[in-house]
Design a protein around this motif. Structure first.
Motif, PDB file in Angstrom:
ATOM      1  N   HIS A 175       0.833  -1.210   0.000  1.00 15.45           N
ATOM      2  CA  HIS A 175       0.000   0.000   0.000  1.00 15.45           C
ATOM      3  C   HIS A 175       0.864   1.255   0.000  1.00 15.45           C
ATOM      4  CE1 HIS A 175      -3.390   2.577   0.635  1.00 15.45           C
ATOM      5  NE2 HIS A 175      -2.969   2.964   1.830  1.00 15.45           N
ATOM      6  N   ARG A 233      -5.452  -6.858  -2.098  1.00 18.81           N
ATOM      7  CA  ARG A 233      -4.666  -6.068  -3.040  1.00 18.81           C
ATOM      8  C   ARG A 233      -5.471  -5.647  -4.267  1.00 18.81           C
ATOM      9  NH1 ARG A 233       1.667  -7.662  -2.526  1.00 18.81           N
ATOM     10  NH2 ARG A 233       1.619  -8.417  -0.382  1.00 18.81           N
ATOM     11  N   ARG A 261       2.158   1.805  -3.453  1.00 21.89           N
ATOM     12  CA  ARG A 261       1.101   2.331  -4.323  1.00 21.89           C
ATOM     13  C   ARG A 261       0.936   3.832  -4.120  1.00 21.89           C
ATOM     14  NH1 ARG A 261      -1.727   1.062  -8.565  1.00 21.89           N
ATOM     15  NH2 ARG A 261      -3.758   1.494  -7.636  1.00 21.89           N
ATOM     16  N   THR A 262       0.937   4.293  -2.889  1.00 25.54           N
ATOM     17  CA  THR A 262       0.749   5.721  -2.633  1.00 25.54           C
ATOM     18  C   THR A 262       1.967   6.537  -3.052  1.00 25.54           C
ATOM     19  OG1 THR A 262       1.480   5.432  -0.332  1.00 25.54           O
ATOM     20  CG2 THR A 262      -0.879   5.333  -0.750  1.00 25.54           C
ATOM     21  N   GLU A 280      -8.136  -1.334  -2.167  1.00 26.85           N
ATOM     22  CA  GLU A 280      -8.322   0.091  -2.351  1.00 26.85           C
ATOM     23  C   GLU A 280      -9.799   0.409  -2.619  1.00 26.85           C
ATOM     24  OE1 GLU A 280      -3.892   0.944  -4.196  1.00 26.85           O
ATOM     25  OE2 GLU A 280      -5.628   1.083  -5.526  1.00 26.85           O
ATOM     26  N   ARG A 281     -10.248   1.542  -2.081  1.00 29.13           N
ATOM     27  CA  ARG A 281     -11.670   1.892  -2.214  1.00 29.13           C
ATOM     28  C   ARG A 281     -11.887   3.147  -3.044  1.00 29.13           C
ATOM     29  NH1 ARG A 281     -15.710   0.258   0.589  1.00 29.13           N
ATOM     30  NH2 ARG A 281     -16.495   2.352   1.018  1.00 29.13           N
ATOM     31  N   ARG A 317     -12.933  -2.274  -9.741  1.00 30.77           N
ATOM     32  CA  ARG A 317     -11.523  -2.352  -9.368  1.00 30.77           C
ATOM     33  C   ARG A 317     -10.840  -3.464 -10.165  1.00 30.77           C
ATOM     34  NH1 ARG A 317     -11.779  -2.883  -2.980  1.00 30.77           N
ATOM     35  NH2 ARG A 317     -13.599  -4.138  -3.523  1.00 30.77           N
ATOM     36  N   ALA A 346      -7.913   2.701   1.702  1.00 28.85           N
ATOM     37  CA  ALA A 346      -7.902   1.246   1.545  1.00 28.85           C
ATOM     38  C   ALA A 346      -8.355   0.593   2.844  1.00 28.85           C
ATOM     39  CB  ALA A 346      -6.512   0.745   1.162  1.00 28.85           C
ATOM     40  N   VAL A 353      -4.690   7.219  -1.059  1.00 24.29           N
ATOM     41  CA  VAL A 353      -5.700   6.252  -1.494  1.00 24.29           C
ATOM     42  C   VAL A 353      -6.297   5.583  -0.265  1.00 24.29           C
ATOM     43  CG1 VAL A 353      -6.131   4.151  -2.812  1.00 24.29           C
ATOM     44  CG2 VAL A 353      -4.472   5.816  -3.653  1.00 24.29           C
ATOM     45  N   GLN A 378      -7.053  -3.212  -6.646  1.00 28.75           N
ATOM     46  CA  GLN A 378      -6.552  -1.879  -6.957  1.00 28.75           C
ATOM     47  C   GLN A 378      -7.584  -1.021  -7.672  1.00 28.75           C
ATOM     48  OE1 GLN A 378      -2.918  -1.894  -9.166  1.00 28.75           O
ATOM     49  NE2 GLN A 378      -1.930  -3.439  -7.882  1.00 28.75           N
TER      50      GLN A 378
END
Length: 259
Positions: A12, A224, A15-16, A255-256, A205, A127, A125, A226
């Motif tokens: 995570h 996971r 990803r950010t 992730e939401r 997603r 999550a 993001v 995305q």
């Protein structure tokens, strides 16, 4: 924390970091399909761009600004699709990166600008915290041949992604399947939606699963899941879930939405 949750936290965090990178999805300021510009002139991008068989031909003067492989374009250059990292396509315009792409015979140019306002306003993001019950085993059943399904996408264009099979796993106490595609490394990829989209989550997603073994067994880690690139920039053309990939239950994992 368990090793799995530590690994998820690191995932995570990566990803950010990558989303707002200079050539990350937030830097995309335009996807220009050449069929929309019969005169070859793309707004705010110098030179003339035209599809020519299996490539794009860029015509420019040395003073126009575009460079190819680090050298100013002076004349005509034939460009095949960029397949490497977004940060290193052949064509640049100052700090901007111009990526040549083709989708089902349609040629285009994507403009990544490190100065894009979306990079400055990015806050992260949202999550769902790691849940070990959302990492489940699955069994992949391949189709005899890939199946092409025509679906709309976030840019309003129809696409026909190739689907290669269906992994089955247990979710919500029931056996569930998703129609998935194989990636070049053998892992699986699906576009899917569930009921969390009705509770503030993004409308669909991307979900990934490891490459199946010889018996078809794979690991499905829903933690996971995305956000698709179009969640960060509307210039991406990504397909909505194909028939059968919209689940009626809520899967609070991964992730939401953007913060």
């Amino acid at each position: 924390m368990t090793d799995a949750s530590d690994q998820w936290k690191q995932w995570h965090e990566r990803r950010t970091e990558t989303v707002p990178a200079p050539c990350g999805p937030l830097a995309l300021t335009g996807t220009h399909w050449l069929a929309d510009y019969p005169d070859g002139r793309i707004p705010d991008i110098p030179g003339s761009w035209a599809a020519d068989g299996g490539a794009v031909v860029l015509t420019a003067a040395a003073t126009d600004g575009p460079t190819v492989d680090g050298r100013p374009v002076a004349g005509r250059v034939r460009l095949e699709p960029d397949t490497g990292p977004v940060a290193s396509p052949r064509v640049a315009l100052g700090e901007r990166r111009l990526v040549v792409l083709v989708r089902e015979g349609a040629w285009g140019v994507r403009d990544y600008d490190p100065g894009a306002p979306a990079r400055r306003t990015f806050r992260g993001v949202a999550a769902t915290a790691y849940d070990p019950d959302r990492a489940v085993p699955g069994r992949f059943a391949p189709y005899r041949e890939s199946r092409t399904v025509r679906v709309p996408n976030a840019a309003g264009r129809g696409l026909g992604p190739a689907l290669d099979g269906e992994p089955a796993c247990e979710l919500g106490g029931e056996r569930r399947t998703l129609r998935e595609a194989r990636r070049p490394d053998g892992s699986l990829w699906a576009v899917s939606a569930d009921a969390t989209s009705e509770d503030g989550g993004f409308r669909f997603r991307f979900r990934y699963a490891g490459a199946p073994d010889v018996e078809g067994l794979t690991a499905v880690d829903l933690n996971r899941a995305q956000l698709p690139p179009c969640a960060f920039a509307g210039h991406f053309a990504r397909p909505f879930p194909p028939p059968g990939n919209t689940l009626g239950l809520a899967i609070p994992a991964g992730e939401r939405t953007l913060l």
